[in-house]
Design a protein around this motif. Structure first.
Motif, PDB file in Angstrom:
ATOM      1  N   LEU A 103       0.823  -1.485   0.062  1.00 23.38           N
ATOM      2  CA  LEU A 103       0.080   0.022   0.034  1.00 23.38           C
ATOM      3  C   LEU A 103       0.897   1.327  -0.075  1.00 23.38           C
ATOM      4  N   PHE A 104       2.307   0.995   0.732  1.00 18.63           N
ATOM      5  CA  PHE A 104       3.007   2.477   0.364  1.00 18.63           C
ATOM      6  C   PHE A 104       3.393   2.919  -0.837  1.00 18.63           C
ATOM      7  N   ASN A 105       3.386   2.067  -1.778  1.00 19.75           N
ATOM      8  CA  ASN A 105       3.565   2.243  -3.303  1.00 19.75           C
ATOM      9  C   ASN A 105       2.489   3.260  -3.753  1.00 19.75           C
ATOM     10  N   TRP A 106       1.303   3.386  -3.096  1.00 20.20           N
ATOM     11  CA  TRP A 106       0.362   4.187  -3.711  1.00 20.20           C
ATOM     12  C   TRP A 106       0.162   5.454  -2.500  1.00 20.20           C
ATOM     13  N   PHE A 107       0.119   5.118  -1.306  1.00 22.72           N
ATOM     14  CA  PHE A 107       0.027   6.097  -0.170  1.00 22.72           C
ATOM     15  C   PHE A 107       1.238   6.795   0.338  1.00 22.72           C
ATOM     16  N   GLY A 108       2.288   6.398  -0.140  1.00 18.89           N
ATOM     17  CA  GLY A 108       3.480   6.881   0.514  1.00 18.89           C
ATOM     18  C   GLY A 108       3.661   8.494  -0.232  1.00 18.89           C
ATOM     19  N   LYS A 109       2.824   8.745  -0.978  1.00 20.64           N
ATOM     20  CA  LYS A 109       2.857  10.322  -1.574  1.00 20.64           C
ATOM     21  C   LYS A 109       2.161  11.084  -0.426  1.00 20.64           C
ATOM     22  N   PHE A 110       1.444  10.678   0.412  1.00 16.59           N
ATOM     23  CA  PHE A 110       0.796  11.362   1.669  1.00 16.59           C
ATOM     24  C   PHE A 110       1.605  11.509   2.826  1.00 16.59           C
ATOM     25  N   VAL A 111       2.973  10.623   2.562  1.00 17.32           N
ATOM     26  CA  VAL A 111       3.611  10.659   4.001  1.00 17.32           C
ATOM     27  C   VAL A 111       4.715  11.855   3.695  1.00 17.32           C
ATOM     28  N   PRO A 112       4.661  12.627   4.930  1.00 20.90           N
ATOM     29  CA  PRO A 112       5.725  13.779   4.614  1.00 20.90           C
ATOM     30  C   PRO A 112       7.143  13.676   5.030  1.00 20.90           C
ATOM     31  N   GLY A 113       7.906  14.408   4.552  1.00 20.09           N
ATOM     32  CA  GLY A 113       9.555  14.288   4.550  1.00 20.09           C
ATOM     33  C   GLY A 113      10.439  13.395   3.925  1.00 20.09           C
ATOM     34  N   SER A 114      11.503  12.852   4.159  1.00 21.61           N
ATOM     35  CA  SER A 114      12.263  12.139   3.303  1.00 21.61           C
ATOM     36  C   SER A 114      11.841  10.659   2.953  1.00 21.61           C
ATOM     37  N   LEU A 115      10.721  10.277   3.896  1.00 27.50           N
ATOM     38  CA  LEU A 115      10.425   8.990   3.632  1.00 27.50           C
ATOM     39  C   LEU A 115       9.244   8.867   2.427  1.00 27.50           C
ATOM     40  N   GLY A 116       8.534  10.112   2.163  1.00 24.31           N
ATOM     41  CA  GLY A 116       7.546  10.168   1.204  1.00 24.31           C
ATOM     42  C   GLY A 116       8.071  10.043  -0.335  1.00 24.31           C
ATOM     43  N   HIS A 117       7.044   9.615  -1.159  1.00 25.17           N
ATOM     44  CA  HIS A 117       7.516   9.840  -2.686  1.00 25.17           C
ATOM     45  C   HIS A 117       6.196  10.316  -3.273  1.00 25.17           C
ATOM     46  N   SER A 118       6.719  10.358  -4.736  1.00 29.39           N
ATOM     47  CA  SER A 118       5.496  10.997  -5.534  1.00 29.39           C
ATOM     48  C   SER A 118       4.274  10.127  -6.064  1.00 29.39           C
ATOM     49  N   GLY A 119       4.479   8.911  -5.816  1.00 29.64           N
ATOM     50  CA  GLY A 119       3.247   8.135  -6.099  1.00 29.64           C
ATOM     51  C   GLY A 119       3.660   7.250  -7.229  1.00 29.64           C
ATOM     52  N   PHE A 120       2.908   6.255  -7.172  1.00 28.89           N
ATOM     53  CA  PHE A 120       3.003   5.261  -8.585  1.00 28.89           C
ATOM     54  C   PHE A 120       1.674   4.761  -8.958  1.00 28.89           C
ATOM     55  N   THR A 121       1.544   4.559 -10.286  1.00 33.58           N
ATOM     56  CA  THR A 121       0.323   3.925 -10.694  1.00 33.58           C
ATOM     57  C   THR A 121       0.217   2.668 -10.579  1.00 33.58           C
ATOM     58  N   LEU A 122      -0.993   1.857 -10.721  1.00 34.61           N
ATOM     59  CA  LEU A 122      -1.134   0.644 -10.834  1.00 34.61           C
ATOM     60  C   LEU A 122      -0.465  -0.029 -11.738  1.00 34.61           C
ATOM     61  N   LYS A 123      -0.488   0.498 -12.996  1.00 33.58           N
ATOM     62  CA  LYS A 123       0.387  -0.473 -13.705  1.00 33.58           C
ATOM     63  C   LYS A 123       1.915  -0.556 -13.496  1.00 33.58           C
ATOM     64  N   ARG A 124       2.499   0.550 -13.139  1.00 33.98           N
ATOM     65  CA  ARG A 124       3.728   0.565 -12.618  1.00 33.98           C
ATOM     66  C   ARG A 124       4.004  -0.370 -11.366  1.00 33.98           C
ATOM     67  N   VAL A 125       3.347  -0.437 -10.550  1.00 30.91           N
ATOM     68  CA  VAL A 125       3.464  -1.344  -9.645  1.00 30.91           C
ATOM     69  C   VAL A 125       3.469  -2.727  -9.819  1.00 30.91           C
ATOM     70  N   LEU A 126       2.198  -2.858 -10.665  1.00 28.04           N
ATOM     71  CA  LEU A 126       2.040  -4.489 -10.932  1.00 28.04           C
ATOM     72  C   LEU A 126       3.176  -5.017 -11.913  1.00 28.04           C
ATOM     73  N   SER A 127       3.697  -4.094 -12.842  1.00 29.99           N
ATOM     74  CA  SER A 127       4.597  -4.304 -13.638  1.00 29.99           C
ATOM     75  C   SER A 127       6.082  -4.961 -12.724  1.00 29.99           C
ATOM     76  N   HIS A 128       6.283  -3.901 -11.773  1.00 30.96           N
ATOM     77  CA  HIS A 128       7.386  -3.892 -10.922  1.00 30.96           C
ATOM     78  C   HIS A 128       7.373  -5.298 -10.047  1.00 30.96           C
ATOM     79  N   MET A 129       6.305  -5.370  -9.514  1.00 29.81           N
ATOM     80  CA  MET A 129       6.293  -6.593  -8.498  1.00 29.81           C
ATOM     81  C   MET A 129       5.984  -8.017  -9.357  1.00 29.81           C
ATOM     82  N   PHE A 130       5.443  -8.105 -10.354  1.00 31.40           N
ATOM     83  CA  PHE A 130       5.047  -9.222 -11.100  1.00 31.40           C
ATOM     84  C   PHE A 130       6.135  -9.576 -12.314  1.00 31.40           C
ATOM     85  N   TRP A 131       6.232  -8.636 -12.994  1.00 31.42           N
ATOM     86  CA  TRP A 131       7.028  -8.928 -14.315  1.00 31.42           C
ATOM     87  C   TRP A 131       8.555  -8.600 -13.976  1.00 31.42           C
TER      88      TRP A 131
END
Length: 653
Positions: A161-189
């Motif tokens: 879930l952090f792959n999508w909701f990490g964009k709401f985490v403030p500071g250095s631990l947060g990120h800009s967010g990723f699309t569903l396609k990007r996450v599925l591609s990275h995790m499975f393929w």
């Protein structure tokens, strides 16, 4: 053994089995009747043959092997592990919903095998079907994880879930967010998600060494170890506790599961310790702490050492040598503690008639040590750990034929193979779940960002403060997770942090490994301690706290080798033999003093001030610096002289 004792032992074994089923999902499996039972056994044996062949003689690319391995893991999980706790364990047929999950498993992972080359050649371009398959694959992995390792499955979901909701985490631990396609591609393929390092470890080292451990068990090796331990220390004060330490250490390093080791050896050693005079909490704690240490004890280290060698890009022999001193000091501390506790309680060893004859034990079962000699010898000669392990499996079979009492017939071989394959399912699924965690760490740069946060908090070069934070994280991430899986998770997140604050790579990896393993005896999720407490009928919290006291060396030592790798023998180049010997001797003296201080017993019972001084002396002597060694030894000599004189004075009075 009398009929009454046998009855009591059977009851204890049944209670241990029940506890293991409550604490360890690997034991909560279905049993099929008739045709399905035979079919499952044949499938498990077929899977084993497949894994042995393609890890040695067969040729198959890494991703394809991992995909087949994942398919087998999911298939057997849905076949053997019930979806809910109230389901009946005895069945004639597969439940309809699980039959559907098995069909989806074959479809999803079969599709991956057939289409992976196409996706790779197209530069990772995915069509709609590829994405649907990826989504189904992740859902299947999470469902399998829920059945086998619920705590880890929850952790994997949080990371996912952090792959999508990490964009709401403030500071250095947060990120800009990723699309569903990007996450599925990275995790499975991709090669850093589900089919990354976690399942790579499961498909190779873990599976092979679990099978090896199962063959050793069925050959009678476990009984041989118990008998040898009895002949060595059975008659000394507190002998049964020392037997538990030695036997659990040797068996724990082979099977790599502290919980299972407690439940098997503990049914014999814990009641024996209680009958000798040890308190229930102490007896349970001894078994828990001894079984836990096997996961970082060479030469096998529960297969974790091979994973560490892969991470570090070095020969396994270097890892084995580096782990020797931490493991030796850990078990030395336990042995000294149980000895001093026995002296304090006035306990004796076992009587002569209860001790097997050493020569007879060696004559009857000494040949069962041959597989370990083959394993270590082949690795020393330069063969790969996998090839050496497979050779050791076959040598177990051959050596068992040397005597009629240990001979493994066809039925025994099939039972050992099927049980070994079953034992690899739970930890294998944990390794697949790890892929989701490590995939998130790599995609979101969480590990790198966490390192920056630690550096901001503790400052550059603050090795001990950084180590303290990593210790807490390692224990938390390792709670309720198999040893190998816990290490892989912690290594992905915490090792870069330690290296950034100044630790050497070997020290950083060994630091994380030891604390991840020690989570088995650390509250609030001290799985090994809780199973041992159930067998001993003791208080769980008191057992865990006693286990921490007994394993205090394991909690303290990593901070010393973090700053001074001399304690990791073989990890420092150009170290002289004299310096190595001095480090070993003074560190051993330090551990003895630590044990004496925590137990409150040296030559006689110690006052509170003496206990504190002994603990300080122990810390001084463990530190490899010459000045602290000399100071610690001088103080120890003074304490010893005072205790000897006061004891002599008490005797004359």
């Amino acid at each position: 053994m009398s009929a009454l004792e046998k009855k009591d032992l059977n009851e204890i074994e049944r209670d241990a089995q029940k506890l293991l089923e409550e604490k360890d999902a690997d034991m909560r499996i279905r049993n099929y009747n008739g045709f399905f039972s035979i079919g499952v056994t044949i499938l498990l044996i077929g899977w084993t043959i497949f894994q042995l062949y393609f890890n040695t003689l067969g040729m198959m690319d890494a991703i394809t092997l991992r995909a087949y391995h994942a398919m087998f893991l999911m298939l057997f999980t849905f076949l053997l592990y019930p979806g809910y706790s109230t389901e009946k364990r005895k069945r004639k047929f597969i439940p309809i919903q699980d039959g559907l999950l098995i069909f989806l498993t074959v479809l999803v992972f079969g599709y991956l095998v057939l289409n992976y080359q196409r996706v790779a050649m197209s530069g990772g371009f995915l069509n709609q079907t590829d994405l649907i398959i990826a989504g189904l694959g992740i859902i299947l992995v999470l469902e399998a994880g829920r059945r086998t390792s619920q705590n880890l499955a929850i952790l994997a979901v949080i990371f996912l879930l952090f792959n999508w909701f990490g964009k709401f985490v403030p500071g250095s631990l947060g990120h800009s967010g990723f699309t569903l396609k990007r996450v599925l591609s990275h995790m499975f393929w991709g090669s850093q998600g589900i089919f990354g390092v976690g399942i790579g470890v499961s498909a190779t080292y873990i599976f092979i060494f679990v099978i090896f451990g199962s063959f050793l068990k069925y050959s009678g090796f476990s009984q041989f170890i118990n008998d040898i331990a009895l002949t060595l220390v059975g008659r000394s004060p507190g002998g049964p506790a020392k037997v538990a330490v030695l036997a659990s250490a040797l068996l724990g390093m082979i099977n790599g599961s502290a919980i299972a080791n407690v439940a098997t050896t503990g049914t014999i050693t814990i009641p024996l310790m209680k009958r000798t005079g040890y308190k229930a909490e102490f007896a349970a704690a001894v078994e828990a702490v001894a079984s836990t240490g096997g996961q970082f004890a060479p030469p096998i280290m529960g297969a974790v050492g091979f994973v560490m060698a892969e991470f570090l890009g070095i020969n396994y022999t270097q890892v084995m040598i580096a782990a020797f001193l931490p493991a030796f000091l850990y078990y030395l501390g336990i042995i000294v503690s149980v000895h001093l506790e026995a002296k304090k309680l006035g306990l004796k060893g076992l009587s002569k008639e209860n001790i097997p004859n050493a020569l007879e034990v060696i004559k009857e079962r000494g040949h069962l040590i041959i597989p370990l000699v083959v394993l270590i010898g082949m690795m020393m000669l330069g063969y790969t750990p996998l090839f050496s392990a497979v050779a050791a499996i076959f040598s177990t079979l051959i050596s068992s034929w040397f005597r009629k009492e240990t001979r493994m017939d066809l039925k025994t071989i099939m039972m050992a193979t099927a049980e070994g394959a079953r034992g690899a399912i739970g930890v294998g699924v944990s390794c697949v779940l790890i892929g989701l965690i490590i995939g998130t760490v790599s995609l979101t740069s969480l590990g790198l960002n966490f390192g920056y946060v630690v550096l901001e908090v503790v400052g550059e070069g603050q090795l001990f403060l950084g180590g303290f934070m990593v210790m807490i994280m390692s224990i938390i991430l390792g709670m309720g997770v198999p040893g190998v899986a816990a290490y892989v998770i912690v290594a992905a997140v915490a090792v870069p942090v330690l290296i950034n604050v100044g630790a050497t790579p070997m020290a950083a990896h060994m630091f994380c490994l030891i604390y991840a393993c020690l989570s088995n005896i650390t509250p609030p999720v001290a799985m090994s301690s809780y199973v041992a407490a159930g067998i001993a009928k003791s208080d769980q919290t008191k057992t865990s706290l006693t286990a921490i006291k007994l394993g205090i060396t394991g909690f303290i030592l990593p901070f010393f080798f973090l700053n001074n790798p001399l304690l990791l023998i073989g990890s420092v180049e150009d170290i002289s033999l004299l310096l190595t010997i001095r480090t070993l001797l003074t560190a051993s003296i330090g551990v003895i003093c630590l044990a004496a201080g925590t137990e409150g017993m040296l030559i006689k019972e110690c006052s509170n001030i003496t206990r504190i001084l002994l603990i300080i002396v122990g810390l001084f002597a463990i530190d490899p610096k010459l000045q602290t060694d000399i100071l610690g030894i001088i103080v120890l000599i003074i304490i010893t002289i005072i205790q000897m004189r006061s004891k002599e004075h008490a005797l004359t009075i």
